[in-house]
Motif scaffolding. Structure first.
Motif, mmCIF file in Angstrom:
data_model
loop_
_atom_site.group_PDB
_atom_site.id
_atom_site.type_symbol
_atom_site.label_atom_id
_atom_site.label_comp_id
_atom_site.label_asym_id
_atom_site.label_seq_id
_atom_site.Cartn_x
_atom_site.Cartn_y
_atom_site.Cartn_z
ATOM 1 N N VAL A 299 0.838 -1.199 0.000
ATOM 2 C CA VAL A 299 0.000 0.000 0.000
ATOM 3 C C VAL A 299 0.873 1.248 0.000
ATOM 4 N N ALA A 300 1.960 1.219 0.762
ATOM 5 C CA ALA A 300 2.891 2.351 0.767
ATOM 6 C C ALA A 300 3.513 2.542 -0.611
ATOM 7 N N TRP A 301 3.811 1.444 -1.287
ATOM 8 C CA TRP A 301 4.350 1.511 -2.647
ATOM 9 C C TRP A 301 3.343 2.142 -3.608
ATOM 10 N N LEU A 302 2.091 1.722 -3.511
ATOM 11 C CA LEU A 302 1.056 2.341 -4.344
ATOM 12 C C LEU A 302 0.977 3.842 -4.085
ATOM 13 N N ALA A 303 1.009 4.221 -2.813
ATOM 14 C CA ALA A 303 0.890 5.632 -2.459
ATOM 15 C C ALA A 303 2.058 6.435 -3.021
ATOM 16 N N ARG A 304 3.257 5.882 -2.903
ATOM 17 C CA ARG A 304 4.440 6.595 -3.393
ATOM 18 C C ARG A 304 4.326 6.899 -4.877
ATOM 19 N N TRP A 305 3.919 5.907 -5.654
ATOM 20 C CA TRP A 305 3.945 6.084 -7.104
ATOM 21 C C TRP A 305 2.669 6.717 -7.643
ATOM 22 N N GLN A 306 1.559 6.616 -6.915
ATOM 23 C CA GLN A 306 0.377 7.368 -7.302
ATOM 24 C C GLN A 306 0.450 8.813 -6.818
#
Length: 338
Positions: free
Chosen positions: A48-55
């Motif tokens: 989820v943190a990865w999604l947030a970073r790239w979105q």
């Protein structure tokens, strides 16, 4: 996107946005307040943190998920490297369009839109045992097709491929970029021992024929790759530039984007390996590229099938992150201080 030269493409692969670390940090802070022991959801939390970073947003979303399958034809099939005839590429593109392939079902279950993009499938690349698979302009055109296929506002991308002979091209790219041959060559569509020998021999010939350019990741990808592999690389690059996270599929997709890692050590930070396939070279290639797969289901279909399955994992991770109560909201006692 019209890349005028390999140098222009190289520059685009090296000038990369780094995402939004503050968005990732916000996700991590919220995870630590939810009603569970800290870190107990493992990779679901970091995803989820990865999604947030790239979105680039503190509350990521998966409203618009797309699967793009690129198809290409390979001249190296003349060397008897596949168990299926080359006309199957076009036939399978028709099957995708009719909704009859595995990827059609998996995309539907993942809540993903599916696009099929054939790249000159009536015109195979050159047999790379005799000449470069693509010249510079053909390679750049395929890269551009992939780049232009990526739409702004997409929340998550999965890429798939179809192309009889493309596990041979993928193994050749891996050989060019990471050395060796035997460890990258697998049975692909199910070749017998004789076919496996022909496949290995074709790649060995290509390594000698194109040896003068193999030090350059882009020239290597043009010399021994394929149009659909180049398009996957172009689309993955576009995703990075547009702030879209990517789920990588199997051996062919991983090999297709391997030049990005060789051009920039963080070139695939916006991508996660969805699975490790049963194709024998995939596990080693993931290791060489420092990618840790989410799933290991013995699959070797391609088409983006493993990436589609992983979409459901991301949806579960996001549901926990956004739906769980905090300790304070739920009135649950937190871990005692020590």
């Amino acid at each position: 996107m019209n890349f005028a030269s390999l140098e222009a493409l190289r520059a685009a692969c090296q000038d990369l946005p780094t995402g939004d670390p503050k968005a990732a940090e916000a996700v991590a802070r919220r995870q630590d307040t939810l009603t569970k022991p800290q870190g107990s959801l493992g990779r679901l939390e970091t995803l989820v943190a990865w999604l947030a970073r790239w979105q680039g947003c503190e509350v990521p979303k998966l409203d618009k998920v797309k699967v793009i399958v690129f198809a290409g034809s390979h001249g190296v099939t003349a060397q008897g490297v596949s168990a299926f005839p080359p006309e199957v590429t076009a036939q399978m593109v028709g099957n995708f369009a009719a909704g009859g392939a595995a990827i059609n079902q998996l995309a539907k279950m993942a809540g993903a839109e599916l696009d099929i993009i054939p790249l000159d499938i009536e015109r195979p690349t050159a047999d790379f045992t005799l000449a470069p698979a693509m010249d510079e302009q053909q390679f750049l055109a395929a890269i551009g097709t992939g780049y232009d296929a990526v739409e702004d506002g997409t929340d998550l991308l999965c890429f798939g491929e179809m192309g009889i002979g493309n596990t041979t091209a993928a193994a050749a790219i891996a050989s060019a970029l990471f050395g060796g041959v035997d460890q990258w060559v697998g049975r692909g569509t199910g070749v017998d021992d004789a076919g496996l020998g022909r496949k290995t021999a074709a790649i060995e010939v290509a390594m000698k024929l194109h040896g003068a350019v193999l030090h350059d990741p882009l020239k290597a990808a043009a010399a021994v790759g394929g149009r659909e592999l180049a398009a996957i690389m172009g689309a993955t690059l576009a995703a990075r530039h547009k702030g879209i996270p990517v789920l990588l599929d199997g051996f062919v997709c991983t090999a297709a984007v391997a030049p990005m890692v060789r051009l920039h050590s963080h070139g695939l930070d916006h991508a996660v390996a969805a699975h490790v396939s049963a194709e024998s070279g995939h596990r080693g290639l993931l290791t060489a590229m420092n990618l840790k797969p989410l799933l290991d289901l013995g699959m070797r279909l391609g088409e983006g099938s493993g990436a589609c399955l992983a979409v459901n994992i991301l949806r579960s991770a996001l549901a926990c992150h956004t739906g769980m109560a905090s300790f304070a909201d739920a009135g649950v006692s937190e871990k005692a201080a020590t």
